[in-house]
Design an enzyme around this catalytic site. Sequence first.
Site, short mmCIF file in Angstrom:
data_model
loop_
_atom_site.label_atom_id
_atom_site.label_comp_id
_atom_site.label_asym_id
_atom_site.label_seq_id
_atom_site.Cartn_x
_atom_site.Cartn_y
_atom_site.Cartn_z
N TYR A 1 17.15 0.50 3.70
CA TYR A 1 17.11 1.84 4.30
C TYR A 1 18.48 2.53 4.24
CZ TYR A 1 12.47 0.75 6.19
OH TYR A 1 11.15 0.42 6.34
N LYS B 1 12.04 -13.01 1.41
CA LYS B 1 11.28 -13.05 0.16
C LYS B 1 12.19 -13.77 -0.84
CE LYS B 1 7.63 -11.84 -2.27
NZ LYS B 1 6.31 -12.46 -2.06
N ASP C 1 5.12 -12.10 2.86
CA ASP C 1 3.68 -11.88 2.64
C ASP C 1 2.87 -12.89 3.47
OD1 ASP C 1 4.98 -13.66 0.94
OD2 ASP C 1 3.66 -13.33 -0.76
N ASP D 1 10.46 -3.65 10.10
CA ASP D 1 9.78 -2.38 10.39
C ASP D 1 8.27 -2.58 10.28
OD1 ASP D 1 9.24 0.28 10.75
OD2 ASP D 1 10.10 0.96 8.86
N ASP E 1 5.36 -3.47 13.59
CA ASP E 1 4.21 -2.58 13.87
C ASP E 1 2.92 -3.39 13.85
OD1 ASP E 1 5.75 -0.31 14.14
OD2 ASP E 1 4.36 0.91 12.93
#
Length: 356
Positions: free
Chosen positions: A140, A191, A223, A247, A251
């Site tokens: 980001y 990852k 994943d 992020d 959620d």
Amino acid sequence: MTKKIAVLPGDGIGQEIVAEAVKVLEKLQTEGLDIEMQHGLVGGTAYDATGTPLPDETLAMAKAADAVLLGAVGGYKWESLDIAVRPEKGLLGLRKELGLFANLRPAILYPQLADASTLKPEIVSGLDIMIVRELTGGIYFGQPRGVRILENGEREGFNTLVYRESEVKRIAEVAFDIARKRGKRVCSVDKANVLEVTEMWRDVVNELHKDNSDIELSHMYVDNAAMQLVRAPKQFDVMVTTNMFGDILSDCAAMLTGSIGMLPSASLNEKGQGMYEPIHGSAPDIAGKNVANPLATILSVAMMLRYSLDEAALADRIEKAVEKVLDQGLRTADIYSAGMQKVSTSEMGDAVVAAL
Ligand code: NAD
């Protein structure tokens, strides 16, 4: 010494829910909690009054405070503004200027609300996960970024995922410290099979674990973590991960509880200063109607007491008071189910104060 709290209600339901959280702080003040609250403008409300979503005065107040209590920012009214002055810039500016690198997002499902989840009650009842998300680095913020035109006229968009060892170390330290006060387990999500940055992330976390061997450490690819969160979420205690993975996963974890109006959050910097806010937005669809759920904001006050004001016992009291009002069957519209007593925003706030 008197602790300073900057109170920034923001926009939409932010005004209503923060008013209820302030009632809780005022109640504790009458019992001797030594705090001073200062109110400031942020978001669209600040833009309307001053032409900027983060006035200098607000930023100075936040920097001088021990903790910031934030409602929410944004709303239909400001959606067409230039991106540089949109309400969300106020929030991002605060995070950046205060150096809030650690975002703590608990996903707790009170047994009284197990029916609110879209998952089966036995999968989620009693769920208590803490997601520790890195907040000021990663893709980001990485440079270079942008969209360029290639020689053949095609557009190419690009962002950069970059982490320094020191950034990984400080967020992992936060995760180990928090796990020590909870279930003593950390799962680091990366990852590492595809991205070199997160292969380094995993190495750094492993190195740090040598000094934190009282905590059980595991690693999981993102994943798989997403799948495990909906398959068997209660296997997790503390999860620590990068800005973007956090992020998305936070959620997902939040919605396991089915009640966006119940979840608090904290964002901390290296000095222990923190900004505390509900995870939801300004809910313009219900703003001004006295129906929003104030419990996420009230629970954010509990996190503030625990992480920035060193008042863990008072934090416990607030959390118990919230459980008590749920036990009494009081429900705002978002968590209402048949047989319960529907209450307004202000009635819910009053009930928590009474339960304290
Ligand atoms: P939202 O979280 O505001 O609302 C999503 C849905 O949840 C709405 O139906 C809303 O009524 C409901 N809801 C949210 N909080 C509730 C509460 N406490 N009690 C009862 N119901 C509640 O998300 P959105 O609709 O995508 O965004 C609305 C505005 O909020 C946008 O401008 C967005 O940019 C902003 N936003 C701000 C923040 C923040 O300030 N941290 C976070 C997310 C979105």
